[in-house]
Design a protein around this motif. Structure first.
Motif, short mmCIF file in Angstrom:
data_model
loop_
_atom_site.label_atom_id
_atom_site.label_comp_id
_atom_site.label_asym_id
_atom_site.label_seq_id
_atom_site.Cartn_x
_atom_site.Cartn_y
_atom_site.Cartn_z
N ASN A 158 30.24 11.55 -23.22
CA ASN A 158 29.17 11.24 -22.27
C ASN A 158 27.82 11.27 -22.99
O ASN A 158 27.39 12.32 -23.47
CB ASN A 158 29.17 12.25 -21.12
CG ASN A 158 30.42 12.12 -20.26
OD1 ASN A 158 30.77 11.01 -19.86
ND2 ASN A 158 31.08 13.22 -19.99
N SER A 159 27.19 10.11 -23.06
CA SER A 159 25.93 10.02 -23.80
C SER A 159 24.72 9.80 -22.90
O SER A 159 23.58 9.91 -23.35
CB SER A 159 26.01 8.87 -24.82
OG SER A 159 26.30 7.64 -24.17
N ARG A 160 24.95 9.48 -21.63
CA ARG A 160 23.82 9.22 -20.74
C ARG A 160 23.24 10.53 -20.20
O ARG A 160 23.95 11.51 -20.02
CB ARG A 160 24.24 8.34 -19.56
CG ARG A 160 24.80 6.97 -19.93
CD ARG A 160 24.99 6.13 -18.69
NE ARG A 160 25.88 5.01 -18.91
CZ ARG A 160 25.50 3.82 -19.38
NH1 ARG A 160 24.23 3.63 -19.71
NH2 ARG A 160 26.38 2.85 -19.54
N THR A 161 21.96 10.49 -19.90
CA THR A 161 21.29 11.66 -19.32
C THR A 161 21.29 11.57 -17.80
O THR A 161 21.58 10.51 -17.22
CB THR A 161 19.84 11.75 -19.81
OG1 THR A 161 19.11 10.61 -19.29
CG2 THR A 161 19.76 11.74 -21.34
N VAL A 162 20.95 12.67 -17.16
CA VAL A 162 20.84 12.69 -15.70
C VAL A 162 19.82 11.64 -15.26
O VAL A 162 20.04 10.92 -14.27
CB VAL A 162 20.42 14.10 -15.22
CG1 VAL A 162 20.11 14.08 -13.72
CG2 VAL A 162 21.51 15.11 -15.51
N TYR A 165 21.23 8.05 -15.44
CA TYR A 165 22.13 7.74 -14.32
C TYR A 165 21.33 7.48 -13.04
O TYR A 165 21.74 6.66 -12.21
CB TYR A 165 23.11 8.89 -14.09
CG TYR A 165 24.31 8.86 -15.01
CD1 TYR A 165 25.22 7.81 -14.96
CD2 TYR A 165 24.55 9.90 -15.90
CE1 TYR A 165 26.33 7.78 -15.79
CE2 TYR A 165 25.67 9.89 -16.74
CZ TYR A 165 26.55 8.82 -16.67
OH TYR A 165 27.66 8.80 -17.48
N THR A 212 27.56 12.85 -11.36
CA THR A 212 27.65 12.28 -12.71
C THR A 212 28.17 13.32 -13.69
O THR A 212 28.09 14.53 -13.45
CB THR A 212 26.27 11.80 -13.22
OG1 THR A 212 25.53 12.92 -13.75
CG2 THR A 212 25.48 11.12 -12.13
N ALA A 214 26.72 13.95 -16.40
CA ALA A 214 25.55 14.50 -17.09
C ALA A 214 25.03 15.77 -16.42
O ALA A 214 24.38 16.58 -17.07
CB ALA A 214 24.44 13.45 -17.15
N HIS A 215 25.30 15.93 -15.13
CA HIS A 215 24.83 17.12 -14.43
C HIS A 215 25.55 18.36 -14.97
O HIS A 215 26.78 18.38 -15.04
CB HIS A 215 25.07 16.99 -12.93
CG HIS A 215 24.08 16.14 -12.22
ND1 HIS A 215 24.14 14.75 -12.23
CD2 HIS A 215 22.98 16.46 -11.48
CE1 HIS A 215 23.14 14.27 -11.52
NE2 HIS A 215 22.41 15.28 -11.05
N GLN A 216 24.81 19.37 -15.32
CA GLN A 216 25.37 20.60 -15.85
C GLN A 216 24.99 21.82 -15.03
O GLN A 216 25.73 22.80 -14.97
CB GLN A 216 24.93 20.80 -17.30
CG GLN A 216 25.37 19.70 -18.24
CD GLN A 216 26.88 19.58 -18.36
OE1 GLN A 216 27.57 20.58 -18.50
NE2 GLN A 216 27.40 18.36 -18.28
N TYR A 222 28.01 17.36 -10.13
CA TYR A 222 28.75 17.08 -11.36
C TYR A 222 30.14 16.52 -11.04
O TYR A 222 30.81 16.97 -10.10
CB TYR A 222 28.94 18.34 -12.20
CG TYR A 222 29.96 18.15 -13.32
CD1 TYR A 222 29.60 17.51 -14.50
CD2 TYR A 222 31.28 18.56 -13.14
CE1 TYR A 222 30.54 17.29 -15.49
CE2 TYR A 222 32.23 18.35 -14.14
CZ TYR A 222 31.85 17.71 -15.32
OH TYR A 222 32.79 17.48 -16.29
N ASP A 287 18.97 18.02 -12.12
CA ASP A 287 19.47 19.35 -12.49
C ASP A 287 18.40 20.42 -12.36
O ASP A 287 18.59 21.56 -12.80
CB ASP A 287 20.01 19.32 -13.92
CG ASP A 287 21.54 19.40 -13.95
OD1 ASP A 287 22.14 19.62 -12.88
OD2 ASP A 287 22.13 19.25 -15.03
#
Length: 307
Positions: A158-162, A165, A212, A214-216, A222, A287
């Motif tokens: 996964n290379s995209r950021t929040v 997206y 997504t 990207a959500h952490q 997420y 996030d």
């Protein structure tokens, strides 16, 4: 050599499959569960015979039974579906949107699949527009917890950021607006930055939620692969038929959110139409507790109607 008989058989099989898929997805008091299971079994048989088990159904929304019939274990579609299912049925860490869980258990939901997380891809926008057009005429028969669930193929890396997206999400909504065959509802403003705006398609109002990979931090947003849930807003008139029911439901969801997310509940989660509320800021949450930017002042007019 070109085999016209094989081609004809495949075309006939495809037509039968679509007819059965549409019939099996209808759920009302007049269509017993037993009959739906029989139809799903027939669909599985036809898919096996005509070698069409692993395609994406070309934008046709599928029931739970149709998903498991069409996509064997370890296919990317089945993996995305099983991950979605696992979150909703987790009894130890209860997913805050209890209505999504109820909708899954009662088989009120339908599912669409796309083969990448690029929501701005015109292929995906067309697939979702077609799926919505098929879903809407039968939505009220599916049940009070219905929604159309979009599941994307999971990335190996996964290379995209929040934030990226978020941009793709709005490009998708704008692309859908361009393909809408029905006028925007006259009682919903076109300007997004108002307390009465909501996304509309096919003449219906929708509440939309996206998750997504990207959500952490915000765990509720997420998912291993992009997941988007589109709910017709008339379901809230059924679920929240009184002020007391609405207040009780929102209180329960907020309590579950507080347990599920390690971040405080977003201040953007307000009642639709409430002064200062912006439903557009609830669709996609970051996030951190700052509103996600919306790249549009208003969505594009329909190219279909204009032509």
């Amino acid at each position: 050599m070109f085999d016209v008989y094989t081609l004809a058989a495949q075309l006939v099989g495809g037509v039968i499959l679509i007819l059965l898929a549409n019939a099996a997805s209808i759920k009302s008091r007049d269509v017993p569960k037993t009959f739906q299971r029989i139809l799903s079994t027939l669909i599985d048989f036809i898919q096996t015979i005509f070698g069409n088990k692993q395609n994406d159904q070309q934008g046709i929304p599928l029931t739970r039974a149709q998903v498991t019939a069409a996509f064997p274990e370890e296919t990317w579609q089945r993996n995305a579906y099983e991950d979605y299912k696992a979150v909703l049925l987790d009894e130890e860490l209860v997913f805050p949107c209890v209505y999504a869980t109820k909708g899954f258990k009662s088989d009120d939901q339908l599912y669409l699949f796309i083969d990448s997380d690029d929501l701005s891809d015109p292929r995906h926008i067309r697939t979702i527009a077609k799926g919505l057009s098929i879903y809407l005429p039968q939505a009220r028969q599916l049940g009070p917890n219905t929604s159309l669930v979009l599941l994307a193929k999971q990335n190996e890396v996964n290379s995209r950021t929040v934030e990226e997206y978020n941009t793709l999400f709005w490009e998708l909504l704008n692309g859908l607006a361009k393909l809408d065959e029905k006028p925007w509802p006259s009682d919903i403003p076109r300007d997004i930055d108002t307390d009465r705006w909501c996304f509309c398609f096919g003449g219906e109002q929708f509440f939309t939620v996206i998750q997504t990979p990207a959500h952490q931090v915000r765990r509720t947003r997420y998912a291993p692969g992009v997941t988007m849930v589109m709910q017709p807003k008339w379901i809230f008139d059924i679920l929240f038929s009184t002020d007391a029911k609405r207040a009780g439901a929102l209180s329960k969801v907020r309590a579950l959110l507080a347990k599920y997310d390690p971040i405080p509940v977003s201040p953007e989660l307000k009642n639709y139409g409430e002064e200062g509320s912006r439903e557009s800021k609830q669709y996609y949450l970051l996030d951190e507790n700052v509103p996600a930017p919306c790249p549009y002042e208003r969505l594009s007019d329909s190219d279909v109607i204009a032509s």
